[in-house]
Every structure is written in structure tokens, then in C-alpha cells.
Design a protein around this motif. Sequence first.
Motif, PDB file in Angstrom:
ATOM      1  N   PRO A   1     161.828  25.663  79.866  1.00 21.72           N
ATOM      2  CA  PRO A   1     161.360  24.815  78.499  1.00 21.72           C
ATOM      3  C   PRO A   1     160.139  24.080  78.461  1.00 21.72           C
ATOM      4  N   ALA A   2     159.148  24.201  77.406  1.00 21.72           N
ATOM      5  CA  ALA A   2     157.814  23.604  77.518  1.00 21.72           C
ATOM      6  C   ALA A   2     158.238  22.060  77.383  1.00 21.72           C
ATOM      7  N   TYR A   3     159.234  21.667  76.454  1.00 21.95           N
ATOM      8  CA  TYR A   3     159.472  20.254  76.234  1.00 21.95           C
ATOM      9  C   TYR A   3     160.939  19.728  76.475  1.00 21.95           C
ATOM     10  N   VAL A   4     160.926  19.471  77.603  1.00 25.69           N
ATOM     11  CA  VAL A   4     162.522  18.871  78.325  1.00 25.69           C
ATOM     12  C   VAL A   4     162.823  17.647  77.932  1.00 25.69           C
ATOM     13  N   ARG A   5     164.120  17.311  77.534  1.00 25.82           N
ATOM     14  CA  ARG A   5     164.310  15.986  77.550  1.00 25.82           C
ATOM     15  C   ARG A   5     165.281  15.100  78.714  1.00 25.82           C
ATOM     16  N   ARG A   6     165.958  16.251  79.310  1.00 27.29           N
ATOM     17  CA  ARG A   6     166.774  15.834  80.488  1.00 27.29           C
ATOM     18  C   ARG A   6     166.505  16.938  81.689  1.00 27.29           C
ATOM     19  N   VAL A   7     166.274  16.422  82.841  1.00 29.81           N
ATOM     20  CA  VAL A   7     166.050  17.231  84.203  1.00 29.81           C
ATOM     21  C   VAL A   7     167.027  16.808  85.129  1.00 29.81           C
ATOM     22  N   GLY A   8     167.585  17.786  85.698  1.00 34.66           N
ATOM     23  CA  GLY A   8     168.642  17.889  86.684  1.00 34.66           C
ATOM     24  C   GLY A   8     167.935  18.110  88.262  1.00 34.66           C
ATOM     25  N   ILE A   9     168.553  17.038  89.076  1.00 32.25           N
ATOM     26  CA  ILE A   9     167.636  17.292  90.391  1.00 32.25           C
ATOM     27  C   ILE A   9     168.800  17.405  91.384  1.00 32.25           C
ATOM     28  N   VAL A  10     168.590  18.321  92.249  1.00 32.38           N
ATOM     29  CA  VAL A  10     169.576  18.665  93.078  1.00 32.38           C
ATOM     30  C   VAL A  10     168.810  18.408  94.718  1.00 32.38           C
ATOM     31  N   THR A  11     168.904  17.443  95.172  1.00 29.91           N
ATOM     32  CA  THR A  11     168.323  17.160  96.565  1.00 29.91           C
ATOM     33  C   THR A  11     168.827  16.049  97.212  1.00 29.91           C
ATOM     34  N   ALA A  12     168.251  15.496  98.389  1.00 23.90           N
ATOM     35  CA  ALA A  12     169.028  14.559  98.974  1.00 23.90           C
ATOM     36  C   ALA A  12     168.711  13.420  98.375  1.00 23.90           C
ATOM     37  N   PRO A  13     169.521  12.271  98.289  1.00 22.95           N
ATOM     38  CA  PRO A  13     168.988  10.926  97.727  1.00 22.95           C
ATOM     39  C   PRO A  13     168.039  10.242  98.336  1.00 22.95           C
ATOM     40  N   THR A  14     167.654  10.340  99.322  1.00 17.54           N
ATOM     41  CA  THR A  14     166.927   9.495 100.213  1.00 17.54           C
ATOM     42  C   THR A  14     165.710  10.676 100.590  1.00 17.54           C
ATOM     43  N   GLY A  15     164.691  10.151 101.046  1.00 16.56           N
ATOM     44  CA  GLY A  15     163.435  11.089 101.221  1.00 16.56           C
ATOM     45  C   GLY A  15     162.334  11.238 100.458  1.00 16.56           C
ATOM     46  N   ALA A  16     161.287  11.877 100.856  1.00 14.92           N
ATOM     47  CA  ALA A  16     160.002  11.951 100.137  1.00 14.92           C
ATOM     48  C   ALA A  16     160.167  12.492  98.905  1.00 14.92           C
ATOM     49  N   ALA A  17     161.147  13.809  98.971  1.00 14.29           N
ATOM     50  CA  ALA A  17     161.076  14.781  97.814  1.00 14.29           C
ATOM     51  C   ALA A  17     161.770  14.225  96.766  1.00 14.29           C
ATOM     52  N   VAL A  18     162.673  13.445  96.511  1.00 18.41           N
ATOM     53  CA  VAL A  18     163.177  12.953  95.437  1.00 18.41           C
ATOM     54  C   VAL A  18     162.288  11.761  94.927  1.00 18.41           C
ATOM     55  N   ARG A  19     161.631  11.141  95.909  1.00 15.79           N
ATOM     56  CA  ARG A  19     160.557   9.778  95.428  1.00 15.79           C
ATOM     57  C   ARG A  19     159.402  10.598  94.758  1.00 15.79           C
ATOM     58  N   ASP A  20     158.968  11.545  95.103  1.00 13.28           N
ATOM     59  CA  ASP A  20     157.847  12.360  94.716  1.00 13.28           C
ATOM     60  C   ASP A  20     158.135  12.996  93.303  1.00 13.28           C
ATOM     61  N   ILE A  21     159.559  13.674  93.170  1.00 12.30           N
ATOM     62  CA  ILE A  21     159.933  14.019  91.966  1.00 12.30           C
ATOM     63  C   ILE A  21     159.791  12.832  90.911  1.00 12.30           C
ATOM     64  N   ILE A  22     160.441  11.726  91.071  1.00 10.93           N
ATOM     65  CA  ILE A  22     160.714  10.667  90.196  1.00 10.93           C
ATOM     66  C   ILE A  22     159.133  10.056  90.003  1.00 10.93           C
ATOM     67  N   ASN A  23     158.376   9.917  90.849  1.00  8.39           N
ATOM     68  CA  ASN A  23     157.296   8.966  90.488  1.00  8.39           C
ATOM     69  C   ASN A  23     156.513  10.068  89.720  1.00  8.39           C
ATOM     70  N   ILE A  24     156.288  11.426  89.804  1.00  7.81           N
ATOM     71  CA  ILE A  24     155.439  12.350  89.057  1.00  7.81           C
ATOM     72  C   ILE A  24     156.146  12.392  87.702  1.00  7.81           C
ATOM     73  N   ALA A  25     157.231  12.605  87.621  1.00  4.46           N
ATOM     74  CA  ALA A  25     158.224  12.606  86.389  1.00  4.46           C
ATOM     75  C   ALA A  25     157.916  11.398  85.485  1.00  4.46           C
ATOM     76  N   ARG A  26     157.979  10.341  86.003  1.00  5.28           N
ATOM     77  CA  ARG A  26     157.786   8.896  85.351  1.00  5.28           C
ATOM     78  C   ARG A  26     156.185   8.838  84.887  1.00  5.28           C
TER      79      ARG A  26
END
Length: 410
Positions: free
Chosen positions: A133-158
Motif C-alpha cells: 500500500p502506498a499510504y499505510v497507517r499500521r506497520v507490523g514488525i517481526v524482528t528481535a526487540p533489541t538490536g540495530a535492525a528494530v532501532r533503524d526501522i523505528i527511527n526511519i519510520a518516525r
Amino acid sequence: MRSVYTVRQVNAYIKNMFTQDFMLNRIYVRGEVSNCKYHTSGHIYFSLKDESGTIACVMFAGSRSGLSFRMQSGQTVIVLGSISVYERDGKYQLYAKEILLDGAGLLYERFEALKRELEEMGMFAPEYKQPIPAYVRRVGIVTAPTGAAVRDIINIARRRNPYVQLILYPALVQGEGAVSSIIRGIRMLEEQQVDVIIAGRGGGSIEDLWAFNEEAVARAIFDCGVPVISAVGHETDTLISDFVADLRAPTPSAAAELAVYEYAAAEARKKEYELQLKRLMAQKLREQRQRLEQLSVRLRYAHPRQKLNDRRQYASDLETRLRGQMERRLETCRHKLAIYIEKMNGLSPLKKLNQGYSYVADRTGGAVRSISQVKPGDELLIYVSDGIVDAQVGGTSPSLTDREAGGSIR
């Protein structure tokens, strides 16, 4: 004096340094094969890489006896050889004498076998890919709760859009229980009716990333009703989840950019679309008003009243023309009549009588023009201007000047 050397001298000196290094003359190097090319000459050119860098390698055709399998990019191997400098390019490379498939290479063989099986089943087919979808409202993330991957996703999304809701499922991404944890996360987020799911983790060895190469995880991604973005490892890492997912992102950071639209850019596009829409609406209104005016003019010309007015005007013009023609004709006739009257007046006996002349007729009304028509005693009628005179012929004479010779009329 300063010593100045040629490029060839420098490369030769460096090559000599490599040659004198005992360790570099016989060394084992483990890494993942990339950019593997079999040359028509029989030489094999490839690179070995790990998470920190790469090294160029070559196995000449004369050393092919030290290779018992066909090399492919992605295999983990152990290469025995020597490191030296190729003087023409001034670059060092590993000259392979023997190549062995490492334990990770066995995993790669399993990876290739499962890849072929799933591809034959059609799980990689583009027609099964769901659009993101071009314009999402809710994004699900399946990954480890710690680590660089989830931090990168959250920072860029915010940063891109602070209004998008992020729902994290804290999953195990390697080791025992990782496969079932990833599957549970995908199914749980699907039930939460998110708009898109990012499944992935940061980089690592092929063993660390292996959970995303399992068939069960691939089937969970394929069966998911929500579009899934696979974001595992680094850009050079390619896994089964990348092939079966609806979209492959080279890194978790890239997955966040692909999933979350940039709010500022969307607002700018929205304003641009509003201005464009207003311009188009104004243009459309102008066109419709112009068309309405044209139709109004056509309607006025086509209205029965207009046609009646036109006919009336035409009839009035005809009447005017007819009157003009009649007046001209009457004038012509009057002129001719006047001429005829003048001609008649010139011929009228009454005119002659008014001038002193008289008209003599016998009793029958016949005109007496000669003395031979009468004899003495005949009764005559003499017409004068104001009446009739009864007369009797007393005699005639051949000339009016000689009255005494011919007698007189009484």
C-alpha cells in the motif's frame, strides 16, 4: 637528490614483499563466494567476502584439479593459495590452488535445493505478489526487540511519518525456536489487520540468518493475507524469504523507507494536487460557461419567436417592396394617362367648341361635312359649347365667305 621510481618499480617492489612473506605464500581463507565467473580460457575469477570486506581471487586452469565442485555465488568456501600483486593493475589478489566447500557451503546447497523446489511450486511467481500500500497507517514488525535492525526501522519510520502506528512482535530470529517465533509473529500481526508486515533482522553469517531460509517460514509468508516485506541482513544477503515475500528490501532501514510514506512529501503532493484540481475545475467551468453561451445563442436563433420575427421582417420587406413596385407602376400609369388625356384633349370636339367652333349634324346624328350632304329645307342640329341649336337649311354656297351667293341657314 630525491629518488623517483616508476610505477613498475613500485609494483615490483611490493610484489617482492608479498613473495618474501611466508604466511602469504600458503594461506587458508574462508569467505562467501561472489561475482564468480568461469572464463573461456578455463580460469575462474571470483571474490571472497565476509561482513567486513572482500578480496579478489583467481584459480588458473592448471589448478582446476584442486576444485571438486562447481562454484556459485553465495557458497561459503575455504580457499588454499597464495597472495601476491598483479603488477599491471597494482592490485593484490588470492591465487587459489585448492578450494573446499565449508560447512556453511553445505547450508548453501540446502538453500539451493529448497529454492528450486519452491520455485517449481510457483511460490516465487510475480502474479502472487501483493502490492505494498502506498499510504499505510499500521506497520507490523517481526524482528528481535533489541538490536540495530528494530532501532533503524523505528527511527526511519518516525522520521518519515510520525503518524504511522508501529506494532512490534518481539521474535527470536536465530537459534532454536526462531522459526516458530517468526511464524507466530506473522500470523499475529495478520490478525491485527496491519497494512504491511516487515519481517527481518540485521546481518550475520549464513547460520545466523538460516531461520529465514526454512520452508515453514517461507510458507507462512506466502500464505499471509497482508503484504510482507523481507528485510534480512545486508544488501548482499539473499534468502528464501526474499524470494517468497511480496517485496524484498536490501536492509531493514530500506524496508522502513519502502513501507512508510514520507508525510511531508505526501502533504506537498496533496497541495499540488489541490492546486491542479482547482485549475482544472476553473478551466472546466470556463469551458462549460462558454459552451452554455454558445448554446444560448443557438437557442435564441432556433427559438420560434426568432423565426416568427424573421418571417415578419421578411413579410414587411416584401410588403415594402410590393408597395414600392405598385407606386412606381401607378406613377407610370398616371404619367401615361396624363399623356393620353393631353392627346384626347387635343382631339376632343368640346375643346374645339370652347374655342368658338360648332358641330353640325343631321337628324340622324351624322356629321355634316359638305354642302353636298344637305339641301334647302333639311333640319340640322348645331352643337355649340353650351347647348344645341335646331336649324333648317335655307340654302348652300360653295364658300363661307360668299354667303350671298349660296343663301343662308336658318
